[in-house]
Design a protein around this motif. Structure first.
Motif, short mmCIF file in Angstrom:
data_model
loop_
_atom_site.label_atom_id
_atom_site.label_comp_id
_atom_site.label_asym_id
_atom_site.label_seq_id
_atom_site.Cartn_x
_atom_site.Cartn_y
_atom_site.Cartn_z
N LEU A 144 -68.34 4.46 -7.04
CA LEU A 144 -67.47 3.34 -6.87
C LEU A 144 -66.24 3.63 -7.59
CD1 LEU A 144 -66.82 0.49 -5.55
CD2 LEU A 144 -67.41 -0.41 -7.65
N LEU A 145 -66.17 4.65 -8.62
CA LEU A 145 -65.10 5.08 -9.56
C LEU A 145 -64.38 5.85 -8.58
CD1 LEU A 145 -63.94 4.67 -12.36
CD2 LEU A 145 -65.13 6.72 -12.95
N ILE A 146 -64.83 6.78 -7.97
CA ILE A 146 -64.02 7.83 -7.27
C ILE A 146 -63.37 7.19 -6.21
CG2 ILE A 146 -64.11 9.86 -5.84
CD1 ILE A 146 -66.68 10.63 -7.48
N PHE A 147 -64.24 6.06 -5.43
CA PHE A 147 -63.65 5.41 -4.44
C PHE A 147 -62.33 4.99 -4.66
CE2 PHE A 147 -63.13 2.03 -1.56
CZ PHE A 147 -63.19 2.47 -0.30
N MET A 148 -62.68 3.95 -6.00
CA MET A 148 -61.62 3.11 -6.54
C MET A 148 -60.27 4.04 -6.82
SD MET A 148 -62.34 -0.20 -5.93
CE MET A 148 -61.56 -0.82 -6.83
N PHE A 149 -60.50 5.10 -7.57
CA PHE A 149 -59.62 6.04 -8.03
C PHE A 149 -58.78 6.49 -6.78
CE2 PHE A 149 -57.44 10.15 -8.95
CZ PHE A 149 -56.85 9.86 -9.88
N GLY A 150 -59.14 6.58 -5.52
CA GLY A 150 -58.71 7.03 -4.36
C GLY A 150 -57.97 5.64 -3.92
N THR A 151 -58.35 4.64 -4.04
CA THR A 151 -57.58 3.33 -3.47
C THR A 151 -56.35 3.30 -4.44
OG1 THR A 151 -59.74 2.34 -2.75
CG2 THR A 151 -57.78 0.86 -3.03
N LEU A 152 -56.59 3.27 -5.73
CA LEU A 152 -55.32 3.17 -6.73
C LEU A 152 -54.43 4.15 -6.31
CD1 LEU A 152 -54.26 1.71 -9.07
CD2 LEU A 152 -55.49 3.44 -10.54
N LEU A 153 -54.78 5.38 -6.06
CA LEU A 153 -53.94 6.39 -5.79
C LEU A 153 -52.99 6.25 -4.68
CD1 LEU A 153 -52.55 9.29 -6.34
CD2 LEU A 153 -54.61 10.24 -4.90
N PHE A 154 -53.77 5.68 -3.72
CA PHE A 154 -53.20 5.32 -2.26
C PHE A 154 -52.15 4.15 -2.36
CE2 PHE A 154 -52.94 2.48 1.39
CZ PHE A 154 -52.71 3.48 2.58
N ILE A 155 -52.63 3.11 -3.20
CA ILE A 155 -51.58 2.06 -3.40
C ILE A 155 -50.42 2.50 -3.95
CG2 ILE A 155 -51.48 -0.31 -4.24
CD1 ILE A 155 -54.31 -0.79 -3.81
N VAL A 156 -50.81 2.91 -5.29
CA VAL A 156 -49.46 3.69 -6.04
C VAL A 156 -48.47 4.52 -5.12
CG1 VAL A 156 -48.98 5.02 -8.01
CG2 VAL A 156 -50.58 3.34 -8.08
N SER A 157 -49.27 5.39 -4.44
CA SER A 157 -48.29 6.49 -3.75
C SER A 157 -47.51 5.69 -2.68
CB SER A 157 -49.14 7.60 -3.26
OG SER A 157 -50.05 6.82 -2.33
N VAL A 158 -47.94 4.77 -2.08
CA VAL A 158 -47.16 3.96 -1.09
C VAL A 158 -46.10 3.13 -1.76
CG1 VAL A 158 -47.23 2.27 0.73
CG2 VAL A 158 -49.35 3.91 0.68
N VAL A 159 -46.33 2.69 -2.82
CA VAL A 159 -45.51 1.54 -3.32
C VAL A 159 -44.29 2.49 -4.03
CG1 VAL A 159 -45.20 0.16 -5.32
CG2 VAL A 159 -47.16 -0.26 -3.77
#
Length: 101
Positions: A72-87
């Motif tokens: 879940l940690l790797i998945f959540m890091f990918g999600t955080l990276l996605f959100i931060v990069s889009v914003v």
């Protein structure tokens, strides 16, 4: 399987944008008149969006790795990276006149 196809499409689009091609895929840019498009530094705009496509495809890869490993940690890091990069992309490209000549 669909995630890998989407990731491959993002990598293809990122490569083409980074090379200065497919600029009409950039939302808003494709609706500008020819005179308005000449006011923008198209190669710089394409390079920026190409890099962002690579970052988003990397976040999709992290989702798949996290799912495959059950992490879940790797998945959540990918999600955080996605959100931060889009914003970041939205704020950076729409504030100031960074890509105007």
């Amino acid at each position: 399987m669909i995630s890998y196809l989407i990731m491959a499409l993002f990598i293809l689009a990122g490569t083409m944008l980074y090379q200065g091609k497919w600029a009409n895929l950039i939302a808003g840019y494709n609706t500008l008149s020819k005179e308005e498009k000449e006011k923008y530094d198209t190669p710089a705009l394409c390079r920026f969006y190409g890099k962002m496509m690579f970052v988003i495809s990397f976040s999709i890869l992290l989702w798949e790795i996290g799912d495959a490993l059950g992490s879940l940690l790797i998945f959540m890091f990918g999600t955080l990276l996605f959100i931060v990069s889009v914003v970041f992309t939205l704020v950076y490209s729409n504030s100031g006149s960074r890509f105007k000549k």
